[in-house]
Design a protein around this motif. Structure first.
Motif, PDB file in Angstrom:
ATOM      1  N   LEU A 163     -87.922  18.966 -51.351  1.00 19.08           N
ATOM      2  CA  LEU A 163     -87.198  17.888 -52.018  1.00 19.08           C
ATOM      3  C   LEU A 163     -86.124  17.286 -51.126  1.00 19.08           C
ATOM      4  N   ASP A 164     -85.496  18.140 -50.317  1.00 16.69           N
ATOM      5  CA  ASP A 164     -84.403  17.667 -49.474  1.00 16.69           C
ATOM      6  C   ASP A 164     -84.187  18.640 -48.328  1.00 16.69           C
ATOM      7  N   ASN A 166     -81.028  19.900 -46.098  1.00 17.87           N
ATOM      8  CA  ASN A 166     -79.573  19.888 -45.987  1.00 17.87           C
ATOM      9  C   ASN A 166     -79.137  20.832 -44.870  1.00 17.87           C
ATOM     10  N   VAL A 197     -89.472  15.717 -45.784  1.00 19.08           N
ATOM     11  CA  VAL A 197     -89.374  15.517 -47.228  1.00 19.08           C
ATOM     12  C   VAL A 197     -90.755  15.176 -47.792  1.00 19.08           C
ATOM     13  N   THR A 231     -96.842  13.092 -48.478  1.00 19.04           N
ATOM     14  CA  THR A 231     -95.846  13.019 -49.546  1.00 19.04           C
ATOM     15  C   THR A 231     -96.470  12.458 -50.811  1.00 19.04           C
ATOM     16  N   CYS A 240     -87.352  14.134 -60.318  1.00 18.27           N
ATOM     17  CA  CYS A 240     -88.413  15.069 -59.893  1.00 18.27           C
ATOM     18  C   CYS A 240     -88.710  16.137 -60.942  1.00 18.27           C
ATOM     19  N   GLU A 264     -76.440  11.163 -52.091  1.00 16.85           N
ATOM     20  CA  GLU A 264     -76.742  11.932 -50.897  1.00 16.85           C
ATOM     21  C   GLU A 264     -75.596  12.804 -50.410  1.00 16.85           C
ATOM     22  N   TYR A 271     -78.643  16.349 -58.423  1.00 10.17           N
ATOM     23  CA  TYR A 271     -78.339  15.108 -57.721  1.00 10.17           C
ATOM     24  C   TYR A 271     -79.646  14.409 -57.347  1.00 10.17           C
ATOM     25  N   THR A 273     -82.201  13.669 -54.997  1.00  6.73           N
ATOM     26  CA  THR A 273     -82.660  14.218 -53.727  1.00  6.73           C
ATOM     27  C   THR A 273     -83.373  13.150 -52.905  1.00  6.73           C
ATOM     28  N   ALA A 274     -83.666  13.499 -51.652  1.00  9.11           N
ATOM     29  CA  ALA A 274     -84.389  12.565 -50.785  1.00  9.11           C
ATOM     30  C   ALA A 274     -85.769  12.251 -51.360  1.00  9.11           C
ATOM     31  N   HIS A 275     -86.440  13.261 -51.921  1.00 12.50           N
ATOM     32  CA  HIS A 275     -87.740  13.030 -52.544  1.00 12.50           C
ATOM     33  C   HIS A 275     -87.586  12.186 -53.800  1.00 12.50           C
ATOM     34  N   ARG A 277     -85.393   9.880 -54.221  1.00 19.15           N
ATOM     35  CA  ARG A 277     -85.184   8.500 -53.797  1.00 19.15           C
ATOM     36  C   ARG A 277     -86.520   7.825 -53.496  1.00 19.15           C
TER      37      ARG A 277
END
Length: 488
Positions: A163-164, A166, A197, A231, A240, A264, A271, A273-275, A277
């Motif tokens: 998902l992200d 970090n 991601v 993806t 998600c 981010e 929050y 996540t990059a996925h 977004r």
């Protein structure tokens, strides 16, 4: 005398230079504490010498294992510092005597003692987590089975999506259970795998996982392999959770308005996540508040046609031009109530459109030279249950038109085939009931929304703008909302 020994030990550790042997400390203490019996002094010196040779790293002793910890735990509260005399470890801490043992596989045992006559704690900890068990009183073997150090050597596998990313950690989500998320250190991934991601991984690990609530920490990883580098996106699923609903639109708006909490830069669990977004970007042009609007349209079934259009009407070619306003966002129901002076449930009885001068709120013609002229959607609402103010028949003005409905009427009023639409604005239906939290200025013909996400709620809506319709109604039913409910 034992208290004096503890103080001297702390002072020696804080000095940071050559360590003072325990034998010297005990000898000096024995000289100054003449009131203590010879037997007590002899016992204390023997205990200390048999426990530790010197401050710092133990020079002698065998490495402690998890099996040793299990064996020590059987002694319960009878455990003493002498029981650790044969193991090699490190002295840590200040103000309290702490023995630290690296057990491997991510486990550490820390034994603390304020006075050297007894153990105050013996904490078995996994990884860097704040969760631990005291081996004297807790079930060590169950703890090991629940974490990655299962002494039976059970091997497990889990498939998860990234998902992200970090820093040095991956936030993963179970492929089979969207509500289950994991943390995995990138350092545990061997070989030439470069996580991205959306990538799907299969993680093989020993034992169980450590519960950090609400995330599970995967430890003692044996192997990580790539299941798919493709993806997989579910358009609109910003949080998600495996589905698309109003919570996704809300999260997008929250993340855009407050990236430190929901975006981010967040340190929160829930929050964007990059996925998320990627999922939330409905048209591939990057995440904007227009995507929150697109999700709402999708939920309302407005992607192709709308039942409010005349079936015999000839199709028209229209374009939509989005715009936005910097509305305030309300974090609590109380904050919302302090601004809203019309709170009520009611039924939409009519939808119309007017060109208004936003300065005077007076009607203007489309061809008039007014820089503040704007098409506005006017909802006529019949108030039913009133919680604040004295509304009866309300005319709600929302700047901009509405997409995919009444298109001919709107472009005729505008004199153009481009309809401006405010981002994030809900589209209401004639005959439907909603809960409204609005602002009304004295003498005005129209009421206004507080912001697109927190002014209008459907009866069955679970969450919009951070709280539900039921929470707002409960607020006004309590003493907190009594005064507010009488405002006009």
């Amino acid at each position: 005398m034992k208290k004096i020994i503890s103080i001297l030990l702390t002072a020696s550790m804080l000095a940071g230079s050559a360590a003072t042997p325990f034998t010297a400390i005990a000898a000096e203490t024995a000289t100054t504490a003449s009131q203590a019996s010879e037997a007590e002094k002899s016992t204390m010196t023997t205990d200390i010498n048999s426990t530790i040779k010197d401050l710092g790293v133990f020079e002698e002793g065998e490495k402690m294992t998890l099996d040793d910890v299990i064996a020590l735990s059987k002694k319960g509260n009878a455990l003493t510092l002498n029981d650790f005399s044969k193991f090699k470890g490190v002295i840590a801490g200040s103000g309290i005597f702490i023995l630290e043992y690296d057990l491997g596989k991510g486990y550490t045992l820390m034994v603390g003692s304020v006075a050297l006559d007894k153990i105050d704690y013996a904490r078995l900890r996994y990884s860097d987590s704040e969760n631990y068990v005291d081996i004297r009183t807790d079930d060590v073997e169950t703890f090991l089975k629940e974490t990655s150090g299962d002494t039976n050597g059970n091997t497990n596998k889990v498939k998860a999506t990234v998902l992200d990313i970090n820093g040095k950690s991956l936030l993963l989500q179970s492929v089979s259970n969207c509500s289950e998320r994991y943390l995995l250190s990138i350092e545990q991934i061997k070989g030439d795998i470069t996580p991205t991601v959306g990538m799907s991984l299969e993680i093989t690990y020993d034992g169980g996982m450590f519960n950090l609530v609400p995330i599970l920490l995967i430890g003692n990883v044996k192997k990580v392999s790539v299941v798919s580098e493709k993806t997989e996106c579910l358009k609109g699923d910003a949080n998600c959770d495996g589905g698309v609903d109003m919570a996704d639109a809300v999260l997008i708006m929250q993340a855009l308005a407050n990236p430190n909490k929901y975006g981010e830069f967040s340190t929160e669990y829930n929050y964007l996540t990059a996925h998320g977004r990627l999922n939330g970007d409905m048209n591939g042009d990057g995440l904007t508040s227009g995507d929150a609007l697109a999700i709402q349209r999708k939920l309302l079934g407005l992607e192709v046609t709308n039942s409010q259009e005349n079936d015999n009407q000839q199709p028209v070619s229209v374009k939509y031009e989005s715009f936005s306003h910097d509305y305030p966002y309300y974090n609590t129901v109380s904050d919302l109530a302090n601004k809203a002076n019309q709170v009520f449930s009611g039924k939409v009885t009519n939808i119309s459109f007017e060109m208004l001068d936003l300065t005077t709120m007076q009607p203007v013609k489309a061809d008039e030279d007014s820089q503040r002229a704007m098409i506005c959607t006017i909802y006529e609402i019949e108030a039913e249950e009133v919680y604040a103010g004295t509304p009866t028949i309300v005319k709600l003005r929302i700047e901009g038109g509405i997409p995919s409905s009444f298109e001919q009427e709107q472009i005729t009023l505008l004199g153009s085939d481009t309809i401006p639409v405010m981002e994030g604005t809900p589209v209401l239906e004639v005959g439907a009931n909603y809960l409204f939290a609005l602002y009304y200025a004295d003498g005005s013909e129209y009421s206004s929304i507080l912001n697109p996400l927190q002014s209008i709620y459907t009866e069955n809506e679970v969450q919009t703008g951070g709280f539900s319709a039921d929470e707002i109604i409960s607020y006004y039913s309590s003493s907190n909302g009594t005064n507010a409910a009488t405002r006009s």
